[in-house]
Design a protein around this motif. Structure first.
Motif, PDB file in Angstrom:
ATOM      1  N   ARG A  13       8.511  49.316   6.226  1.00  0.00           N
ATOM      2  CA  ARG A  13       9.738  48.533   6.033  1.00  0.00           C
ATOM      3  C   ARG A  13      10.107  48.431   4.564  1.00  0.00           C
ATOM      4  O   ARG A  13      11.294  48.413   4.211  1.00  0.00           O
ATOM      5  CB  ARG A  13       9.563  47.126   6.607  1.00  0.00           C
ATOM      6  CG  ARG A  13       9.495  47.050   8.119  1.00  0.00           C
ATOM      7  CD  ARG A  13       9.427  45.604   8.569  1.00  0.00           C
ATOM      8  NE  ARG A  13       9.372  45.472  10.019  1.00  0.00           N
ATOM      9  CZ  ARG A  13       9.336  44.315  10.667  1.00  0.00           C
ATOM     10  NH1 ARG A  13       9.346  43.188   9.968  1.00  0.00           N
ATOM     11  NH2 ARG A  13       9.290  44.272  11.970  1.00  0.00           N
ATOM     12  N   LEU A  14       9.110  48.313   3.723  1.00  0.00           N
ATOM     13  CA  LEU A  14       9.377  48.093   2.306  1.00  0.00           C
ATOM     14  C   LEU A  14       9.703  49.397   1.571  1.00  0.00           C
ATOM     15  O   LEU A  14      10.194  49.345   0.430  1.00  0.00           O
ATOM     16  CB  LEU A  14       8.171  47.421   1.646  1.00  0.00           C
ATOM     17  CG  LEU A  14       7.775  46.037   2.207  1.00  0.00           C
ATOM     18  CD1 LEU A  14       6.580  45.494   1.462  1.00  0.00           C
ATOM     19  CD2 LEU A  14       8.944  45.064   2.128  1.00  0.00           C
ATOM     20  N   ARG A  15       9.447  50.506   2.186  1.00  0.00           N
ATOM     21  CA  ARG A  15       9.693  51.780   1.488  1.00  0.00           C
ATOM     22  C   ARG A  15      11.159  52.149   1.566  1.00  0.00           C
ATOM     23  O   ARG A  15      11.780  52.035   2.627  1.00  0.00           O
ATOM     24  CB  ARG A  15       8.848  52.893   2.131  1.00  0.00           C
ATOM     25  CG  ARG A  15       8.875  54.216   1.365  1.00  0.00           C
ATOM     26  CD  ARG A  15       7.965  55.237   2.038  1.00  0.00           C
ATOM     27  NE  ARG A  15       8.471  55.599   3.357  1.00  0.00           N
ATOM     28  CZ  ARG A  15       9.402  56.552   3.568  1.00  0.00           C
ATOM     29  NH1 ARG A  15       9.908  57.214   2.525  1.00  0.00           N
ATOM     30  NH2 ARG A  15       9.792  56.837   4.794  1.00  0.00           N
ATOM     31  N   VAL A  16      11.721  52.557   0.476  1.00  0.00           N
ATOM     32  CA  VAL A  16      13.122  52.998   0.417  1.00  0.00           C
ATOM     33  C   VAL A  16      13.123  54.516   0.351  1.00  0.00           C
ATOM     34  O   VAL A  16      12.656  55.096  -0.657  1.00  0.00           O
ATOM     35  CB  VAL A  16      13.845  52.406  -0.813  1.00  0.00           C
ATOM     36  CG1 VAL A  16      15.287  52.887  -0.862  1.00  0.00           C
ATOM     37  CG2 VAL A  16      13.775  50.889  -0.781  1.00  0.00           C
ATOM     38  N   PRO A  17      13.638  55.180   1.390  1.00  0.00           N
ATOM     39  CA  PRO A  17      13.678  56.649   1.336  1.00  0.00           C
ATOM     40  C   PRO A  17      14.507  57.120   0.147  1.00  0.00           C
ATOM     41  O   PRO A  17      15.547  56.543  -0.182  1.00  0.00           O
ATOM     42  CB  PRO A  17      14.334  57.039   2.670  1.00  0.00           C
ATOM     43  CG  PRO A  17      14.080  55.861   3.571  1.00  0.00           C
ATOM     44  CD  PRO A  17      14.101  54.667   2.684  1.00  0.00           C
ATOM     45  N   SER A  18      14.051  58.153  -0.477  1.00  0.00           N
ATOM     46  CA  SER A  18      14.700  58.629  -1.709  1.00  0.00           C
ATOM     47  C   SER A  18      16.133  59.099  -1.449  1.00  0.00           C
ATOM     48  O   SER A  18      17.035  58.853  -2.255  1.00  0.00           O
ATOM     49  CB  SER A  18      13.867  59.766  -2.316  1.00  0.00           C
ATOM     50  OG  SER A  18      13.722  60.825  -1.362  1.00  0.00           O
ATOM     51  N   GLN A  19      16.349  59.771  -0.299  1.00  0.00           N
ATOM     52  CA  GLN A  19      17.699  60.263  -0.045  1.00  0.00           C
ATOM     53  C   GLN A  19      18.685  59.120   0.144  1.00  0.00           C
ATOM     54  O   GLN A  19      19.847  59.195  -0.290  1.00  0.00           O
ATOM     55  CB  GLN A  19      17.719  61.200   1.182  1.00  0.00           C
ATOM     56  CG  GLN A  19      17.451  60.534   2.528  1.00  0.00           C
ATOM     57  CD  GLN A  19      15.967  60.442   2.847  1.00  0.00           C
ATOM     58  OE1 GLN A  19      15.137  60.559   1.930  1.00  0.00           O
ATOM     59  NE2 GLN A  19      15.635  60.249   4.110  1.00  0.00           N
ATOM     60  N   LEU A  29      13.812  42.357   7.191  1.00  0.00           N
ATOM     61  CA  LEU A  29      13.108  41.428   6.302  1.00  0.00           C
ATOM     62  C   LEU A  29      13.523  39.985   6.537  1.00  0.00           C
ATOM     63  O   LEU A  29      13.125  39.101   5.785  1.00  0.00           O
ATOM     64  CB  LEU A  29      13.379  41.814   4.836  1.00  0.00           C
ATOM     65  CG  LEU A  29      12.826  43.188   4.405  1.00  0.00           C
ATOM     66  CD1 LEU A  29      13.127  43.435   2.938  1.00  0.00           C
ATOM     67  CD2 LEU A  29      11.329  43.272   4.661  1.00  0.00           C
ATOM     68  N   GLU A  30      14.337  39.741   7.557  1.00  0.00           N
ATOM     69  CA  GLU A  30      14.712  38.372   7.898  1.00  0.00           C
ATOM     70  C   GLU A  30      13.695  37.797   8.871  1.00  0.00           C
ATOM     71  O   GLU A  30      13.033  38.529   9.613  1.00  0.00           O
ATOM     72  CB  GLU A  30      16.110  38.341   8.500  1.00  0.00           C
ATOM     73  CG  GLU A  30      17.197  38.750   7.509  1.00  0.00           C
ATOM     74  CD  GLU A  30      18.568  38.823   8.171  1.00  0.00           C
ATOM     75  OE1 GLU A  30      18.627  38.625   9.400  1.00  0.00           O
ATOM     76  OE2 GLU A  30      19.553  39.090   7.460  1.00  0.00           O
ATOM     77  N   VAL A  31      13.601  36.465   8.878  1.00  0.00           N
ATOM     78  CA  VAL A  31      12.528  35.787   9.614  1.00  0.00           C
ATOM     79  C   VAL A  31      12.545  36.082  11.109  1.00  0.00           C
ATOM     80  O   VAL A  31      11.493  36.317  11.690  1.00  0.00           O
ATOM     81  CB  VAL A  31      12.590  34.265   9.349  1.00  0.00           C
ATOM     82  CG1 VAL A  31      11.629  33.514  10.275  1.00  0.00           C
ATOM     83  CG2 VAL A  31      12.243  33.983   7.896  1.00  0.00           C
ATOM     84  N   PRO A  32      13.668  36.110  11.779  1.00  0.00           N
ATOM     85  CA  PRO A  32      13.564  36.394  13.220  1.00  0.00           C
ATOM     86  C   PRO A  32      12.955  37.746  13.526  1.00  0.00           C
ATOM     87  O   PRO A  32      12.276  37.900  14.530  1.00  0.00           O
ATOM     88  CB  PRO A  32      15.031  36.315  13.681  1.00  0.00           C
ATOM     89  CG  PRO A  32      15.713  35.483  12.651  1.00  0.00           C
ATOM     90  CD  PRO A  32      15.035  35.784  11.366  1.00  0.00           C
ATOM     91  N   ALA A  57       5.511  40.818  -2.369  1.00  0.00           N
ATOM     92  CA  ALA A  57       6.047  42.170  -2.191  1.00  0.00           C
ATOM     93  C   ALA A  57       7.313  42.146  -1.340  1.00  0.00           C
ATOM     94  O   ALA A  57       8.289  42.855  -1.610  1.00  0.00           O
ATOM     95  CB  ALA A  57       4.988  43.065  -1.556  1.00  0.00           C
ATOM     96  N   VAL A  58       7.302  41.282  -0.290  1.00  0.00           N
ATOM     97  CA  VAL A  58       8.483  41.173   0.562  1.00  0.00           C
ATOM     98  C   VAL A  58       9.648  40.586  -0.212  1.00  0.00           C
ATOM     99  O   VAL A  58      10.796  41.055  -0.118  1.00  0.00           O
ATOM    100  CB  VAL A  58       8.157  40.327   1.810  1.00  0.00           C
ATOM    101  CG1 VAL A  58       9.405  40.085   2.643  1.00  0.00           C
ATOM    102  CG2 VAL A  58       7.089  41.010   2.655  1.00  0.00           C
ATOM    103  N   LYS A  59       9.388  39.537  -1.003  1.00  0.00           N
ATOM    104  CA  LYS A  59      10.468  38.939  -1.795  1.00  0.00           C
ATOM    105  C   LYS A  59      11.043  39.943  -2.787  1.00  0.00           C
ATOM    106  O   LYS A  59      12.270  40.059  -2.951  1.00  0.00           O
ATOM    107  CB  LYS A  59       9.941  37.710  -2.529  1.00  0.00           C
ATOM    108  CG  LYS A  59       9.571  36.541  -1.614  1.00  0.00           C
ATOM    109  CD  LYS A  59       9.072  35.362  -2.424  1.00  0.00           C
ATOM    110  CE  LYS A  59       8.730  34.186  -1.517  1.00  0.00           C
ATOM    111  NZ  LYS A  59       8.229  33.019  -2.292  1.00  0.00           N
ATOM    112  N   GLU A  60      10.167  40.676  -3.462  1.00  0.00           N
ATOM    113  CA  GLU A  60      10.651  41.653  -4.432  1.00  0.00           C
ATOM    114  C   GLU A  60      11.457  42.754  -3.748  1.00  0.00           C
ATOM    115  O   GLU A  60      12.497  43.204  -4.260  1.00  0.00           O
ATOM    116  CB  GLU A  60       9.466  42.256  -5.183  1.00  0.00           C
ATOM    117  CG  GLU A  60       8.759  41.274  -6.109  1.00  0.00           C
ATOM    118  CD  GLU A  60       7.519  41.892  -6.750  1.00  0.00           C
ATOM    119  OE1 GLU A  60       7.164  43.022  -6.363  1.00  0.00           O
ATOM    120  OE2 GLU A  60       6.918  41.240  -7.637  1.00  0.00           O
TER     121      GLU A  60
END
Length: 882
Positions: free
Chosen positions: A318-324, A356-359, A370-373
Motif C-alpha cells: 500500500r505504501l509503495r508508489v509505482p514509478s510509472q 490509508l483511511e481508517v475504514p 510510515a503510514v502518516k508520512e
C-alpha cells in the motif's frame, strides 16, 4: 377367597371373541391392572401413569408340528367390549420380574427381547392377589417349557415358595399340554406338579444334590420353615467340618505361608523398583511437557511471524508508489494519447488514499509514522496533479473556443443561415470527462474554477453564434411593415393592415427551434461533463428530445459515459443551486439577441406578438427539468417581453379609442366599432397554443374602453344619446356576430352590447311615444298614481279626472291618431343614420305603443265603465296599415 377371574368362562369367551380373527385358541385369560415403570425402579404411580384395567390372555396356534404361543393385552372399549391392544410372542420372553417395591408382591413385569426401544418403560402388571399372580406365572412358565423348549429368567420369586404354593394349590392349577393339532387342558397330580416345577426352576445338578440331601432323612417335611431351619443347621455343621479338615493340614499351611512370605518380599522389591521407575517417569513427563510447551510457543511465534510478515508486505504494498504512476502524476503530459495513463494514475491514487483511511485500514496502523508520512506524500501528489490538470483544462477550454471564434465558417454569414454545431467541441471535451470525474473524487473544490473557465469561454461562443444568427435572420426575412394605428378615428382604410407578416413569426420560431434545443443540450452536457449529481435535463417528449431523436449528430454525455457505472441521479438542492448559478454564467447575455428579434417583429407587426407568445409557451411547456432552469428563465423572460410589447400595443390602441371622445359631436357608428371587428378577426388568426389568455385579456381591455368611451360620447349630447348608443351597440353586434359564436370572451361582450342596445331602444321609443301622445299617457299616469291611495270608484270625482276631462283628453289626443302615428314614424326616421335599423325600431315602437294603449283601455274600462274609447283592435289595424 373370591373366585379368580382365570376361572371366569364368560371372560374367556369374550377374550376368544376379541381375537377371533387371529384363529388362535385362548388358554387362559385373567384381569390385571396396567401401569408404567422401568426395570429395577419403584413402580410408583404418578401423574400420567394411572393404572388401567386390562385383560391378559394366553393363546396358542398350531401349524403342522409346531405350536406358537402368544400373550394378548386386551382393553375395554367405550362400550365395554374387549378389543386387542397389544400382542406379544412368548418366544421372545426373556425375563419375569416380580417387583420388590410392591409389599403385596402382586406386581410384576415381563421383559421381551424384540421391543423396539428398551429405553421406554415396560408396562407393570398388578394382580388382585398372590394366588392370581402365581397361577398366571406358572401357566406362562409351563407353556414356555412345554411348547417353546426354554424358560425365561425369573427374578424376585423364591423357587421353594413357588413349589410349596403349587403343592398347596394342586387341584386349582391347570396343566397345559400340546397334543398334536389341538391343546388339551388336564388336571395334574401333586407329584407331577412338583417334578414339573422343580424341573423347570432348578438345574439338573441342583436337583440331584437336593434329592441326595433329602434322601438322608427318613422324616418327612412338615413345614417349609422347619425344613429351612434344619437345612441351616446342616449347613453350619458342614462348614465346621470343613474348617477342622483345614486345620489338620498344618504342614501344607506352613509351606503356603513360606511361599506367601517369599512372594511378599518379591512384591516389596517390585514396589520399590516401580517407585523408582515412577520418579524417573515423572521427571521424563515433566521434561516432555516443558519441551512441548516450548515447541508450542515456538510454533505460535512462527505463525505470528508469518502473519506479521504478510501484513507488513501488504502494508508496504500500500505504501509503495509505482514509478510509472509517480512520473505521470508529477510531470506527465495531458495529451489525448496519454489520457489512459493519466486515468489509471488517478484511479491508483484514489485507491491508495482510500486504502490509508481508517475504514479500509486497520486502526492500529493509522498512527504508524510510515503510514502518516506516506499519507502526506500522497496528498502532495494529489495537490500537484490537481493543480497541473486544472491549469491545463482551463487553457484547453479557452483555446478550443478561440479557435472556433476565429473561424468565420462556424457562424451565419450574409445570405447563409448557419446552424451552430458543437459536435466537434463536445467530442474533444469528452476526451477529458473521465479525468474530470477523477479530479472531483480527488478534490471537489477544484471543479469551481474549472466550471467558471468553461462557462466564460463557451459563453463567448454562444453569444457570438446567437448574434450572428439573429442579424442574418432579420436581414433575410422580407415582410411589409403594418401600421400600429388600428382604432384611431383619423386613420385611413384598414386594407393596409392586411399585409402578410407570417414570415416574422416564422423567423422567431426558427430562432427558438435552433437555439432552445442547443441551449438545453449545452446545459445537459455541462451538467454531466462537470460532474453535477442531477437528474436528466431533457424530459422525454420535449422539443429538445425530439430534435435529438431527429439528428444523429447531436452529442450527449451522461454520467454513465464518465465512470462506466450505473450511477443513479441524486436530486440535491444544493447541487441544483450551484448548477443553475453556473448555467447563468454560461448563458448570460444571450437573451439580448432574442429580445432584438422580438422587438424587430413588434415593429413590423405588433399582432405577431400573439403567435410569438404561443410559440414561446409551447417551448416553455416542454422544459420541465429542474436542471434546465436557466433555459426556462430565458423563455419566461421572452414571454414577458412579448407580453409587454403586446400590452404596449393594446395600451396605444386604447388611447386611440379614447381620442374619439374629444371630437365635438359624433353621430352614427363610431369608427373604432367596425375596426375592432377587423382587429379581432386578425388577432384570432394569429392565436397559437396558449396565447388565448393573452388575446382574451386584450379583448376585455379593448371592449371596456370602447363601451366607456361610447357612453361618454353619448352623454355629450343627451338629446341624441340613446340614438348614438343603439346604433353603435347594434353595429358592435353585427360586426362581431361570427366571432362571438366561437370566442367565449367576445360572446360575453356581445350579450352585454345586446342588453345595452335593448335598453337604449326602449328609452328612445318611449321618448317618441310620449312626445306624440303626451296628454293621453299623462292622464293614464295620474290615474295609476291615485289607485295606490283611493278606491277606483272615487277616482272620477277627483279634480282633473272627471268624465268630462276624459272626453276632452280623448278628443285632443285621438282625433287625428293616424297623423300622430305618421309623425312618430317620421321622427324616428329623422334621427337614425343607419337605415337598416329603422324597420326593427318601428316594429318595437308599434308594439310598445299598443302595449301602453291596451293598458290604458283596460284601466278606463275599469274606472269609467260607461265611457267609450277606440278599441285596441282598431288601433292595431291602424298601425298595421301604416
Amino acid at each position: 377367597m373370591a373366585k379368580s377371574s382365570a376361572d371366569d368362562e364368560e371372560l374367556k369367551r369374550l377374550s376368544q371373541a376379541a381375537i377371533e380373527a387371529t384363529k388362535q385358541s385362548i388358554v387362559m385369560s385373567i384381569r390385571v391392572a396396567k401401569s408404567r415403570g422401568i426395570w429395577g425402579k419403584s413402580g410408583r404411580l404418578g401423574r400420567g401413569h394411572m393404572a388401567s384395567p386390562r385383560v391378559l390372555a394366553l393363546s396358542s396356534k398350531s401349524k403342522g408340528q409346531s405350536t406358537k404361543a402368544f400373550l394378548h393385552v386386551l382393553k375395554y372399549s367405550s362400550g365395554g367390549v374387549l378389543e386387542p391392544a397389544k400382542l406379544y410372542k412368548l418366544k421372545h420372553l426373556t425375563k419375569v420380574e416380580v417387583l420388590t417395591s410392591d409389599p403385596s408382591g402382586c406386581t410384576f413385569m415381563l421383559g421381551f427381547d424384540n421391543l423396539r426401544s428398551q429405553s421406554v418403560a415396560p408396562p407393570q402388571w398388578t394382580m388382585r392377589n398372590i394366588y392370581d399372580r402365581n397361577r398366571l406365572l406358572l401357566c406362562i412358565l409351563n407353556i414356555c417349557k412345554e411348547m417353546l423348549g426354554h424358560l425365561p429368567k425369573v427374578v424376585g420369586i423364591d423357587v421353594v415358595e413357588m413349589a410349596l404354593w403349587a403343592k398347596e394349590n394342586t387341584p386349582a392349577v391347570t396343566n397345559y399340554a400340546n397334543s398334536q393339532d389341538r391343546q388339551v387342558a388336564s388336571m395334574v397330580t401333586e407329584d407331577d406338579l412338583k417334578v414339573t416345577v422343580e424341573r423347570d426352576l432348578v438345574s439338573q445338578a441342583e436337583e440331584e444334590d437336593m434329592e441326595a440331601l433329602l434322601g438322608t432323612y427318613v422324616m418327612g417335611i412338615g413345614e417349609a420353615e422347619a425344613f429351612s431351619e434344619r437345612l441351616k443347621r446342616e449347613l453350619l455343621a458342614l462348614e465346621a467340618a470343613n474348617v477342622h479338615a483345614i486345620l489338620e493340614t498344618d504342614p501344607l499351611i506352613e509351606e503356603i505361608v513360606h511361599g506367601l512370605e517369599s512372594a511378599s518380599i518379591c512384591v516389596d522389591d517390585m514396589d520399590e523398583w516401580l517407585g523408582i521407575f515412577n520418579v524417573k517417569l515423572r521427571h521424563m513427563r515433566e521434561d516432555i511437557a516443558s519441551i512441548e510447551t516450548r515447541n508450542n510457543k515456538l510454533e505460535m511465534q512462527s505463525v505470528n511471524n508469518k502473519s506479521l510478515i504478510q501484513e507488513l508486505d501488504k502494508l508496504l504494498e500500500r505504501l509503495r508508489v509505482p514509478s510509472q504512476y509517480a512520473a505521470c502524476l508529477t510531470g506527465g503530459s495531458f495529451d489525448e494519447a496519454r489520457m489512459i495513463q493519466n486515468v489509471e494514475a488517478c484511479e491508483w491514487l484514489t485507491g491508495a488514499l482510500r486504502g490509508l483511511e481508517v475504514p479500509n485500514l486497520d486502526p492500529s496502523y493509522a498512527n504508524i509514522r510510515a503510514v502518516k508520512e506516506k499519507r502526506i506524500e500522497l496528498e502532495k501528489l494529489k495537490t500537484t496533479f490537481v493543480r497541473r490538470a486544472s491549469e491545463f483544462l482551463m487553457k484547453y477550454f479557452a483555446s478550443l473556443v478561440d479557435f472556433m471564434i476565429t473561424d468565420k465558417s462556424y457562424f451565419s454569414q450574409r445570405g447563409q443561415l448557419k446552424r451552430p454545431d458543437h459536435a466537434d467541441l463536445r467530442y474533444k471535451c469528452r476526451t477529458y470527462a473521465r479525468l474530470l470525474q477523477h479530479l472531483k473524487n480527488l478534490d471537489k473544490n477544484c471543479l469551481g474554477p474549472l466550471r467558471k473557465a468553461y462557462c466564460s469561454s463557451l459563453n463567448l461562443l454562444l453569444r457570438r453564434e446567437a448574434r450572428e444568427f439573429a442579424n442574418e435572420l432579420r436581414a433575410s426575412t422580407k415582410a411589409s411593415k403594418n401600421p400600429t394605428v388600428w382604432l384611431e378615428a383619423s386613420s385611413g382604410s384598414s386594407s393596409a393592415n392586411n399585409a402578410d407578416t407570417s414570415t416574422v413569426s416564422d423567423a422567431y420560431s426558427k430562432m427558438l427551434t435552433i437555439f432552445i434545443p442547443l441551449l438545453v443540450d449545452e446545459s445537459s452536457f455541462f451538467a454531466h461533463f462537470m460532474c453535477f449529481e442531477v437528474p436528466a435535463l431533457v424530459p422525454p417528449g420535449g422539443p429538445a428530445s425530439n430534435k435529438k431523436a431527429a439528428n444523429d449528430d447531436v452529442d450527449d454525455l451522461g454520467i454513465m459515459e464518465i465512470d462506466d457505472n450505473d450511477v443513479k441521479p441524486v436530486k440535491n438542492s444544493v447541487e441544483l443551486g450551484t448548477l443553475n448559478e453556473s448555467l447563468q454564467e454560461l448563458l448570460t447575455g444571450i437573451q439580448e439577441d432574442f429580445y432584438a428579434v422580438v422587438d424587430w417583429a413588434y415593429k413590423i407587426d405588433p399582432l405577431r406578438c400573439i403567435s410569438m407568445h404561443g410559440i414561446t409557451e409551447r417551448y416553455l411547456s416542454g422544459q420541465k427539468a429542474d436542471a434546465a432552469g436557466f433555459v426556462r428563465l430565458l423563455l419566461d423572460d421572452l414571454e414577458s417581453r412579448i407580453s409587454m410589447q403586446f400590452n404596449r400595443f393594446v395600451d396605444e390602441a386604447c388611447h386611440q379609442i379614447e381620442r374619439n371622445e374629444r371630437n365635438v359631436r359624433q353621430m352614427g357608428v363610431l369608427s373604432y366599432i367596425p375596426r375592432f371587428a377587423t382587429l379581432a378577426t386578425r388577432m384570432e388568426q394569429y392565436i397559437q397554443g396558449q396565447s388565448r389568455d393573452l388575446v382574451d385579456q386584450a379583448y376585455t381591455k379593448f371592449v371596456n374602453i370602447m363601451f366607456a368611451t361610447l357612453e361618454k360620447i353619448a352623454q355629450a349630447d343627451p338629446k341624441y344619446a340613446d340614438i348614438v348608443l343603439l346604433e353603435n351597440y347594434a353595429a358592435f353586434q353585427n360586426s362581431l356576430y361570427d366571432l362571438a359564436n366561437v370566442v367565449p370572451t367576445l360572446a360575453k361582450f356581445y350579450h352585454q352590447a345586446s342588453e345595452s342596445y335593448e335598453q337604449a331602444c326602449t328609452r328612445h321609443i318611449n321618448v317618441i311615444i310620449y312626445f306624440q301622445f303626451e296628454k293621453l299617457f299623462q292622464f293614464h299616469r295620474k290615474i295609476e298614481d291615485l289607485m295606490y291611495t283611493i278606491p277606483p270608484e272615487e277616482i272620477p270625482f277627483q279634480l282633473g279626472l272627471s268624465k268630462m276631462e276624459l272626453r276632452k283628453m280623448l278628443k285632443s289626443s285621438l282625433s287625428g291618431v293616424d297623423k300622430s302615428v305618421a309623425s312618430m314614424y317620421r321622427k324616428l326616421q329623422k334621427f337614425l343614420t343607419s337605415e337598416e335599423l329603422l324597420p326593427s325600431l318601428w316594429d318595437k315602437c308599434k308594439k310598445e305603443f299598443l302595449d301602453k294603449y291596451e293598458s290604458f283601455a283596460q284601466m278606463v274600462g275599469k274606472i269609467y265603465p260607461n265611457e267609450t274609447i277606440p278599441a285596441v283592435s282598431e288601433m292595431k289595424d291602424l298601425l298595421a296599415s301604416m
